[in-house]
Design an enzyme around this catalytic site. Structure first.
Site, PDB file in Angstrom:
ATOM      1  CB  THR A  79      -0.933  -0.011   1.225  1.00  0.00           C
ATOM      2  OG1 THR A  79      -1.779  -1.159   1.137  1.00  0.00           O
ATOM      3  CG2 THR A  79      -1.799   1.239   1.278  1.00  0.00           C
TER       4      THR A  79
ATOM      5  CE  LYS B 151      -5.539  -0.814   0.626  1.00  0.00           C
ATOM      6  NZ  LYS B 151      -4.592  -1.648   1.227  1.00  0.00           N
TER       7      LYS B 151
END
Length: 172
Positions: free
Chosen positions: A93, A168
């Site tokens: 991430t 995301k």
């Protein structure tokens, strides 16, 4: 069976690598933390001396690292060692700019690449039920999908380089 380098064997990467082993792949792992390498080895992951060594023997390399700067640094090291035409996947991430820099490194070396950040947490990593939001060329996604399916239940192609990371961000 595909030979997969897995770099980053922490809370998420360790179980993800273990699921690839369970699926019948040869997995060559590396992490800077010796205890994480030892744990992954108990799950059947062969431990490489460093990231470059893992990648030189692999058809696919996956990174799962804590931030964009380490991802770009590792990809800068490994792109020259990867086999021409092989696939690099980053499931970290990270920020969109770092994801795009990683894609550019891969493209410059003649490699396929996918940014594939995950949703589902450690429980999803253990259960192989993660969701992958993928960015990259359709050709790269087609190669990545069967690998990602061994670690997750939902694999979505969101568009070009960085699109998985952008998606995301929109959902978290």
């Amino acid at each position: 069976m595909t030979t997969i380098a897995f770099i980053g064997l922490g809370n998420m990467g360790g179980p993800m690598a273990a699921n690839l082993v369970k699926a019948g792949h040869e997995v060559l792992g590396f992490d800077l933390v010796a205890a994480l390498c030892e744990s992954a080895a108990k799950d059947g992951v062969a431990i490489a001396a460093n990231a470059v060594e893992a990648v030189t023997r692999a058809d696919v390399a996956i990174t799962m690292l804590p931030a964009g700067k380490p991802v770009v640094a590792v990809w800068s090291e490994i792109v020259g060692a990867a086999k021409k035409g092989s696939l690099l996947i980053d499931s970290s991430t990270i920020d969109v700019d770092s994801a795009r820099r990683a894609h550019a490194l891969a493209k410059g070396a003649g490699l396929l690449s996918v940014d594939a950040p995950v949703s589902g947490g450690v429980g999803g990593a253990n259960a192989a039920s993660l969701t992958f939001m993928c960015g990259g060329a359709a050709e790269a996604f087609a190669v990545a999908r069967p690998i990602l399916e061994k670690m997750g239940k939902r694999i979505v192609h969101c568009g070009d380089a960085g699109a998985g990371r952008r998606r995301k961000s929109a959902t978290t």
